[in-house]
Design a protein around this motif. Structure first.
Motif, mmCIF file in Angstrom:
data_model
loop_
_atom_site.group_PDB
_atom_site.id
_atom_site.type_symbol
_atom_site.label_atom_id
_atom_site.label_comp_id
_atom_site.label_asym_id
_atom_site.label_seq_id
_atom_site.Cartn_x
_atom_site.Cartn_y
_atom_site.Cartn_z
ATOM 1 N N ALA A 112 0.818 -1.218 0.000
ATOM 2 C CA ALA A 112 0.000 0.000 0.000
ATOM 3 C C ALA A 112 0.855 1.274 0.000
ATOM 4 C CB ALA A 112 -0.962 -0.002 1.188
ATOM 5 N N PRO A 113 1.952 1.356 0.787
ATOM 6 C CA PRO A 113 2.787 2.573 0.708
ATOM 7 C C PRO A 113 3.377 2.794 -0.684
ATOM 8 C CG PRO A 113 3.285 1.330 2.696
ATOM 9 C CD PRO A 113 2.406 0.461 1.871
ATOM 10 N N LEU A 114 3.735 1.717 -1.366
ATOM 11 C CA LEU A 114 4.248 1.860 -2.723
ATOM 12 C C LEU A 114 3.173 2.397 -3.661
ATOM 13 C CD1 LEU A 114 6.801 1.370 -4.377
ATOM 14 C CD2 LEU A 114 5.948 -0.915 -4.898
ATOM 15 N N THR A 115 1.938 1.960 -3.457
ATOM 16 C CA THR A 115 0.828 2.490 -4.252
ATOM 17 C C THR A 115 0.631 3.975 -3.967
ATOM 18 O OG1 THR A 115 -0.232 0.320 -4.207
ATOM 19 C CG2 THR A 115 -1.603 2.195 -4.791
ATOM 20 N N ARG A 116 0.726 4.362 -2.690
ATOM 21 C CA ARG A 116 0.602 5.791 -2.354
ATOM 22 C C ARG A 116 1.714 6.604 -2.994
ATOM 23 N NH1 ARG A 116 -0.012 3.924 2.983
ATOM 24 N NH2 ARG A 116 1.929 4.994 3.550
ATOM 25 N N LEU A 117 2.927 6.043 -2.994
ATOM 26 C CA LEU A 117 4.041 6.754 -3.616
ATOM 27 C C LEU A 117 3.800 6.916 -5.119
ATOM 28 C CD1 LEU A 117 6.881 7.963 -3.447
ATOM 29 C CD2 LEU A 117 7.796 5.644 -3.730
ATOM 30 N N ARG A 118 3.317 5.854 -5.767
ATOM 31 C CA ARG A 118 3.056 5.942 -7.201
ATOM 32 C C ARG A 118 1.986 6.981 -7.501
ATOM 33 N NH1 ARG A 118 1.087 1.185 -7.969
ATOM 34 N NH2 ARG A 118 -1.087 1.819 -8.128
ATOM 35 N N ARG A 119 0.925 6.989 -6.702
ATOM 36 C CA ARG A 119 -0.141 7.961 -6.934
ATOM 37 C C ARG A 119 0.330 9.385 -6.658
ATOM 38 N NH1 ARG A 119 -5.048 4.611 -3.906
ATOM 39 N NH2 ARG A 119 -5.306 3.013 -5.552
ATOM 40 N N ALA A 120 1.179 9.541 -5.644
ATOM 41 C CA ALA A 120 1.686 10.885 -5.345
ATOM 42 C C ALA A 120 2.555 11.407 -6.493
ATOM 43 C CB ALA A 120 2.491 10.865 -4.048
ATOM 44 N N ILE A 121 3.375 10.528 -7.079
ATOM 45 C CA ILE A 121 4.213 10.949 -8.208
ATOM 46 C C ILE A 121 3.350 11.245 -9.430
ATOM 47 C CG2 ILE A 121 6.032 10.192 -9.778
ATOM 48 C CD1 ILE A 121 7.226 8.602 -7.499
ATOM 49 N N ARG A 122 2.333 10.403 -9.668
ATOM 50 C CA ARG A 122 1.483 10.592 -10.842
ATOM 51 C C ARG A 122 0.642 11.855 -10.719
ATOM 52 N NH1 ARG A 122 -1.823 5.401 -12.327
ATOM 53 N NH2 ARG A 122 0.328 4.725 -12.741
ATOM 54 N N ALA A 123 0.264 12.224 -9.498
ATOM 55 C CA ALA A 123 -0.582 13.395 -9.311
ATOM 56 C C ALA A 123 0.197 14.704 -9.314
ATOM 57 C CB ALA A 123 -1.367 13.266 -7.996
ATOM 58 N N ARG A 124 1.519 14.646 -9.321
ATOM 59 C CA ARG A 124 2.327 15.865 -9.266
ATOM 60 C C ARG A 124 2.253 16.620 -10.582
ATOM 61 N NH1 ARG A 124 6.525 16.327 -5.466
ATOM 62 N NH2 ARG A 124 7.878 17.234 -7.043
ATOM 63 N N ASP A 125 2.392 17.938 -10.481
ATOM 64 C CA ASP A 125 2.505 18.772 -11.677
ATOM 65 C C ASP A 125 3.847 18.470 -12.349
ATOM 66 O OD1 ASP A 125 2.678 20.723 -13.585
ATOM 67 O OD2 ASP A 125 2.034 22.358 -12.276
ATOM 68 N N PRO A 126 3.845 18.141 -13.639
ATOM 69 C CA PRO A 126 5.122 17.804 -14.294
ATOM 70 C C PRO A 126 6.119 18.951 -14.309
ATOM 71 C CG PRO A 126 3.348 18.019 -15.911
ATOM 72 C CD PRO A 126 2.704 18.028 -14.559
ATOM 73 N N ARG A 127 5.673 20.156 -14.027
ATOM 74 C CA ARG A 127 6.596 21.299 -14.037
ATOM 75 C C ARG A 127 7.251 21.531 -12.683
ATOM 76 N NH1 ARG A 127 2.287 25.529 -16.231
ATOM 77 N NH2 ARG A 127 1.131 24.334 -14.652
ATOM 78 N N THR A 128 6.789 20.869 -11.651
ATOM 79 C CA THR A 128 7.358 21.092 -10.329
ATOM 80 C C THR A 128 8.442 20.066 -10.033
ATOM 81 O OG1 THR A 128 6.882 21.290 -7.975
ATOM 82 C CG2 THR A 128 5.659 19.634 -9.175
ATOM 83 N N LEU A 129 9.474 20.528 -9.375
ATOM 84 C CA LEU A 129 10.576 19.666 -8.945
ATOM 85 C C LEU A 129 10.739 19.724 -7.438
ATOM 86 C CD1 LEU A 129 13.229 20.468 -11.729
ATOM 87 C CD2 LEU A 129 11.744 18.470 -11.556
ATOM 88 N N ALA A 130 9.673 20.072 -6.742
ATOM 89 C CA ALA A 130 9.729 20.133 -5.279
ATOM 90 C C ALA A 130 9.911 18.724 -4.725
ATOM 91 C CB ALA A 130 8.447 20.759 -4.727
#
Length: 458
Positions: A188-206
């Motif tokens: 489940a944490p890996l799924t959360r990490l994947r969703r967090a990366i996918r939901a990020r704005d592609p222009r942000t590098l925060a």
């Protein structure tokens, strides 16, 4: 996504395979245990039947006599309807009575023995009891042999095994369910990490801010380090683009101003002066554009060809020949010093020629200032392999020698340069595994730019 590339299915398979193997082992042990239990239960019946028969053996008319009670064999009868056999043998394996001539068992000396035997194309469980008469005047020895077929034993063993099979199957289902849920919760944490990366704005590098277990926290920190490097790269690119636009805007604005000023004049001599100034400015802008393209190409690792063996002597001579006319027009004595034998390194010939061209151009622009006899020397060293460009000009102060390697840094010397030449040379050197250093000339007056290659590349 295929099953082979799924981490979830890989974990499930690697955990289920040992579980299935353990279940198979448990079933095999349960089957052996069921057979052993059935054998021990029916062996007790054989033991009781042989004892009941042995108690009815008597001595009569100078021979053994058996009055077989019906209950002695009825206790061996089950719902499986197996066949029951018995026999009475005197000393010397002499058959006395019975409904079958049953075989003997080896290994005498024990009162009761059991074994599976083949008899008339069927498998029997045979029990042999050794006994003797207990009369005061007769102690004749004899054997009671009792046997039956295995239908009842196998039915009992199968019934016991079915119970074990149901229990093992239920445990396996429960274990599989627990395993599936455990893997799902663990991933489940890996799924959360994947969703967090996918939901990020592609222009942000925060950096990623997400609570994760220790193992995935290391992955998060690695991703954050990558994002940090990307931020630095983007910052450098933005700074480079800003500097480049500023550098190009200046000559272009100068061209526009010169052209506008010339259009206001009616004197042909003024037009000629404006055209000459515009030619000088356009040549400087073209040189700057070429250097910008070279620096951009060096910063693109995908466009870098593979290194191949080349001779530094040939590279130095070609670069010197190409720069000879420009140095002669500036009144600079340009020479080249190379060893007699070839100096082989792994590199890209056009990049090293461009690096030497930039070093010779810098020496021509700045190394000739304040000298009546300006000279520039291109030198090739064999051990360690190195390229040198030496001038007898004013040189560069030691505290500025690292700073002049930055793009658009001109130092204190006047001139029309863009401040990209040494940055390009430094990038070419690093792409070859070499190192660019700026040192004082051998004569003590001037600058010596050296590209040193590692010995392993020689």
């Amino acid at each position: 996504m295929s099953v082979r590339n799924s981490l979830y299915w890989r974990l499930l398979a690697w955990l289920l395979l040992p579980l299935l193997g353990l279940a198979a082992l448990m079933l095999w042990q349960a089957y052996l245990g069921a057979r052993d239990t059935a054998d021990r239960a029916f062996d007790r019946l054989l033991e009781a039947a042989s004892l009941a028969i042995a108690e009815q053996v008597k001595w009569q008319d100078n021979r053994l006599w058996l009055d077989l009670p019906p209950a002695a064999l009825e206790m061996l009868a089950t719902d499986a309807e197996e066949r029951v056999f018995y026999a009475l043998y005197a000393t010397g394996d002499e058959f006395v009575t019975g409904n079958a001539r049953l075989p003997a068992l080896e290994g005498g000396g024990t009162a009761l023995r059991f074994a599976d035997v083949g008899w008339q194309d069927q498998t029997l469980r045979l029990g042999v009891r050794e006994a003797r008469l207990e009369d005061w005047d007769q102690q004749e020895r004899f054997e009671v042999r009792v046997a039956h077929t295995r239908e009842g034993r196998e039915a009992l063993a199968f019934s016991l095994f079915q119970g074990s099979l149901a229990r093992v199957a239920l445990l396996a289902l429960l274990a599989t369910g627990v395993l599936v849920l455990a893997i799902r919760f663990a991933l489940a944490p890996l799924t959360r990490l994947r969703r967090a990366i996918r939901a990020r704005d592609p222009r942000t590098l925060a950096p990623l801010e997400l609570a994760l277990p220790r193992e995935l926290a290391e992955l998060r920190e690695t991703l954050n380090e990558l994002l940090s490097r990307m931020r630095r790269v983007r910052a450098n690119q933005e700074r480079f683009i800003g500097d480049a636009s500023h550098q190009l805007r200046t000559p272009l604005a100068g061209l526009s101003a010169r052209a506008e000023l010339a259009l206001r004049q009616n004197d042909p001599d003024a037009w000629r002066d404006a055209l000459q100034a515009m030619r000088t400015t356009s040549a400087s802008a073209a040189h700057l554009a070429v250097q910008l393209l070279s620096l951009t190409r060096l910063n693109n690792p995908e466009a870098t060809p593979e290194l191949e063996p080349l001779d530094l002597t040939r590279v130095a001579r070609r670069a010197t020949r190409h720069a000879l006319s420009a140095c002669q027009r500036a009144g600079i004595d340009l020479g080249v010093e190379t060893p007699e034998s070839a100096v082989i390194v792994s590199g890209i010939d056009w990049q090293l020629e461009e690096a030497l061209a930039n070093l010779i151009d810098n020496a021509r622009r700045y190394g000739s200032q304040g000298r009546d006899d300006p000279c520039v020397t291109v030198r090739v060293n064999a051990s360690p392999p190195a390229l040198e460009v030496e001038d007898n000009g004013p040189g560069i102060p030691a505290h500025l020698r690292l700073m002049v390697l930055r793009p658009f840094f001109r130092g204190q010397a006047p001139g029309e340069g863009s401040g990209l030449g040494l940055a390009i040379v430094d990038g070419i050197a690093r792409s070859h595994g070499a190192r660019l250093s700026l040192e004082e000339a051998y004569s003590g007056h001037g600058l010596r730019a050296i590209i040193r290659f590692p010995e392993a590349h020689a």
